[in-house]
Design a protein around this motif. Structure first.
Motif, short mmCIF file in Angstrom:
data_model
loop_
_atom_site.label_atom_id
_atom_site.label_comp_id
_atom_site.label_asym_id
_atom_site.label_seq_id
_atom_site.Cartn_x
_atom_site.Cartn_y
_atom_site.Cartn_z
N ARG B 51 0.82 -1.21 0.00
CA ARG B 51 0.00 0.00 0.00
C ARG B 51 0.85 1.25 0.00
O ARG B 51 0.48 2.28 -0.53
CB ARG B 51 -0.90 0.01 1.25
N ASN B 52 1.99 1.18 0.65
CA ASN B 52 2.80 2.38 0.86
C ASN B 52 4.07 2.37 0.02
O ASN B 52 4.49 1.33 -0.46
CB ASN B 52 3.17 2.50 2.34
N GLU B 68 -2.82 9.72 -3.48
CA GLU B 68 -3.78 8.65 -3.77
C GLU B 68 -5.14 9.14 -3.27
O GLU B 68 -5.31 9.39 -2.09
CB GLU B 68 -3.39 7.37 -3.05
N PRO B 69 -6.10 9.27 -4.17
CA PRO B 69 -7.38 9.83 -3.73
C PRO B 69 -8.18 8.86 -2.89
O PRO B 69 -8.05 7.64 -3.02
CB PRO B 69 -8.11 10.10 -5.05
N TYR B 70 -9.00 9.43 -2.01
CA TYR B 70 -10.00 8.65 -1.30
C TYR B 70 -11.23 8.49 -2.18
O TYR B 70 -11.43 9.25 -3.12
CB TYR B 70 -10.42 9.37 -0.01
N ASP B 71 -12.05 7.51 -1.85
CA ASP B 71 -13.32 7.35 -2.53
C ASP B 71 -14.14 8.64 -2.44
O ASP B 71 -14.23 9.23 -1.36
CB ASP B 71 -14.10 6.19 -1.89
N LYS B 72 -14.69 9.07 -3.56
CA LYS B 72 -15.55 10.26 -3.69
C LYS B 72 -14.81 11.59 -3.45
O LYS B 72 -15.43 12.62 -3.24
CB LYS B 72 -16.80 10.19 -2.79
N GLU B 73 -13.49 11.54 -3.50
CA GLU B 73 -12.73 12.78 -3.39
C GLU B 73 -12.93 13.61 -4.66
O GLU B 73 -12.99 13.08 -5.76
CB GLU B 73 -11.24 12.46 -3.20
N PRO B 84 -4.81 3.93 -6.16
CA PRO B 84 -4.25 3.18 -5.03
C PRO B 84 -4.11 1.68 -5.34
O PRO B 84 -4.79 1.18 -6.23
CB PRO B 84 -5.27 3.39 -3.91
N SER B 85 -3.26 1.01 -4.59
CA SER B 85 -3.05 -0.41 -4.83
C SER B 85 -4.30 -1.21 -4.49
O SER B 85 -5.02 -0.89 -3.53
CB SER B 85 -1.87 -0.93 -4.01
N TYR B 87 -7.17 -1.33 -5.79
CA TYR B 87 -8.47 -0.72 -6.12
C TYR B 87 -8.46 -0.28 -7.59
O TYR B 87 -7.43 0.17 -8.08
CB TYR B 87 -8.69 0.56 -5.31
N SER B 98 -14.21 7.57 -7.81
CA SER B 98 -14.80 6.44 -7.10
C SER B 98 -13.79 5.30 -7.12
O SER B 98 -13.09 5.12 -8.11
CB SER B 98 -16.05 5.95 -7.83
N LEU B 99 -13.75 4.56 -6.04
CA LEU B 99 -12.87 3.39 -6.01
C LEU B 99 -13.71 2.14 -6.06
O LEU B 99 -14.89 2.16 -5.71
CB LEU B 99 -12.04 3.41 -4.72
#
Lengths: 274, 197
Positions: B51-52, B68-73, B84-85, B87, B98-99
């Motif tokens: 992940r990192n 790395e964006p969050y969901d719904k950012e 992101p890894s 997703y 969206s992820l």
């Protein structure tokens, strides 16, 4: 890939809501569109209208449809560092103040997270103190989960995750191979009950110390995320824990101020206000 | 102006890459104009269980940190985003990410096809797609979707790629607008940015 317009999707979700009572209106558009495209392709339907016609006349097909629309890709011990955190900090913290623990897996799919939790609890030697309720909208995936079996081809990844989780045994201790599937030891889930429940339409049915809802709300838009989060919040005892997926966030949600962040990396929150 | 036919109509850039693309992508990021106006969405094949580290490695040389964006950012101008890894990264109508943890596509999660197809659906002719070196065919359909909806497409010159399967697969099914070396992609992005100031 089919060219599916938003008006098509609206027509479909409206029809489903009227006929079956499921509400997909506020599912995230990008993935919902892709899932519908998949269904059209798999069934060789040339248009949404063909799909609607099939759904209207065939309830069994509709069940399969729900299964296809909701995403059922999951792993045992996904994000091993998260599971270590649950074992080393979250569960011990709950046990400081409680004799027993109630856990809800909201959107449990084929059960891999439930199985991971059950193994974790056994290795902690506290499975008798824990009651787990695992729910999903999808009837057919629930019956799969109840069979406690995982495709053997997934076990390579699951074992790698388990090793990174630093479990105290060999994952193979917990299952036997039968007809290409890894079948888990039934004694692991004696305290687990699988139930049908739709996060969108379903009611708050119990209170829990720990609610896991990882990578479920990513399939919803923000309106629906807010609604569901309210229900999850209501389903928690005060000082209970809510856990979401590693790339989900409560930042934008209306009820964010009713939680504090316990672990930002693993997205573990604690309810502090009713 | 310049050797590319450009304008300020574009709203976003997506870049896909896999095996052999890391050097190219870091070079591009290190030579981006400061204060780049368009958001850049990177979808690069990466280890699923790590992940990192990757976002940090890309950020070291980049003119702007990669996130790395969050969901719904919300997608913001000038930001550089990385899928992101483990997703898939989609672009939603309403300019949000969206992820998803859906099935792997082309053996990949994140899949470049998903990022590019959803971005094409959102931005239509206002999207630029760039596909770099890679060892499978992920991204070919995504590039086609971008072209079909009127966007602009660029592949890294296969002769420069460490592994050229990916750009070649895109060339096989789509009439790609530009075939460029990394140096020229840098030139392209710098020239493009001038239209926004």
């Amino acid at each position: 890939m089919h060219n599916i317009e938003i008006t098509d999707l609206r027509k479909l979700t409206e029809f489903i809501q009227n006929k079956y009572g499921y509400d997909f209106t506020n599912y995230a558009m990008s993935s919902f569109r892709r899932r519908i495209g998949r269904v059209l392709e798999l069934n060789k339907f040339p248009s949404i209208d063909h799909l609607i016609k099939k759904i209207s006349s065939d309830a069994e097909f509709f069940e399969e449809f729900v299964s296809e629309i909701t995403v059922n890709v999951t792993e045992m011990f996904r994000d091993p560092s998260f599971w270590r955190e649950v074992r080393d900090h979250i569960i011990p913290n709950i046990l400081l103040n409680h004799q027993s623990i109630n856990i809800w897996h909201a959107g449990c799919s084929s059960g891999e997270e439930v199985f991971s939790m059950a193994i974790l609890l056994r290795e902690m030697g506290i499975e008798d103190k824990v009651k787990i309720i695992a729910t999903d909208i999808d009837k057919s995936i629930l019956s799969k989960a109840k069979r406690l079996s995982v495709p053997i081809k997934n076990m390579d990844l699951n074992e790698k995750n388990y090793i990174r989780f630093q479990g105290s045994e060999n994952l193979s201790k917990y299952y036997t191979e039968q007809n290409g599937r890894a079948v888990l030891d039934t004694s692991l889930v004696e305290n687990v009950s699988f139930r049908e429940h739709d996060l969108v339409k379903g009611i708050v049915f119990n209170k829990f110390d720990l609610v896991l809802c990882r990578n479920v709300m990513i399939y919803f838009n923000q309106i629906l995320q807010n609604d569901v989060l309210k229900k999850l919040h209501e389903s928690l005892f005060r000082y209970g824990y809510l856990i979401i997926g590693s790339k989900e966030s409560l930042i934008w949600c209306e009820i964010a101020n009713k939680f504090i962040v316990v672990n930002n990396e693993e997205k573990i929150y604690k309810k502090i206000k009713d | 102006m310049g050797k590319f036919n450009l304008s300020n109509k574009y709203k976003a850039i997506t870049i896909g890459g896999s095996a052999g693309s890391f050097q190219g992508i870091t070079k591009i990021l290190s030579k981006l104009p400061k204060g780049m106006s368009l958001p850049i969405v990177l979808c690069l094949h990466r280890l699923k269980h790590v992940r990192n580290g990757f976002v940090e490695a890309l950020s070291i040389k980049s003119t702007k940190p990669v996130v790395e964006p969050y969901d719904k950012e919300s997608i913001k101008r000038g930001n550089i985003y990385l899928a992101p890894s483990n997703y898939h990264l989609s672009v939603e109508l309403g300019n949000k990410f969206s992820l998803s943890t859906e099935e792997m596509i082309n053996n990949s999660r994140p899949a470049i096809d998903i990022t590019m197809e959803t971005a094409a659906y959102t931005y239509n002719q206002k999207l630029i797609g760039i596909l770099l070196s890679g060892a499978n065919k992920d991204g070919a359909k995504g590039m086609k979707a971008i072209k079909d909806r009127g966007g602009l497409t660029i592949v890294q010159d296969p002769s420069e790629c460490m592994i050229n399967t990916m750009p070649q697969a895109a060339l096989d099914i789509t009439d790609i607008d530009y075939i460029l070396k990394i140096e020229e992609i840098v030139e392209f992005l710098n020239e493009l940015d001038k239209y926004y100031h």
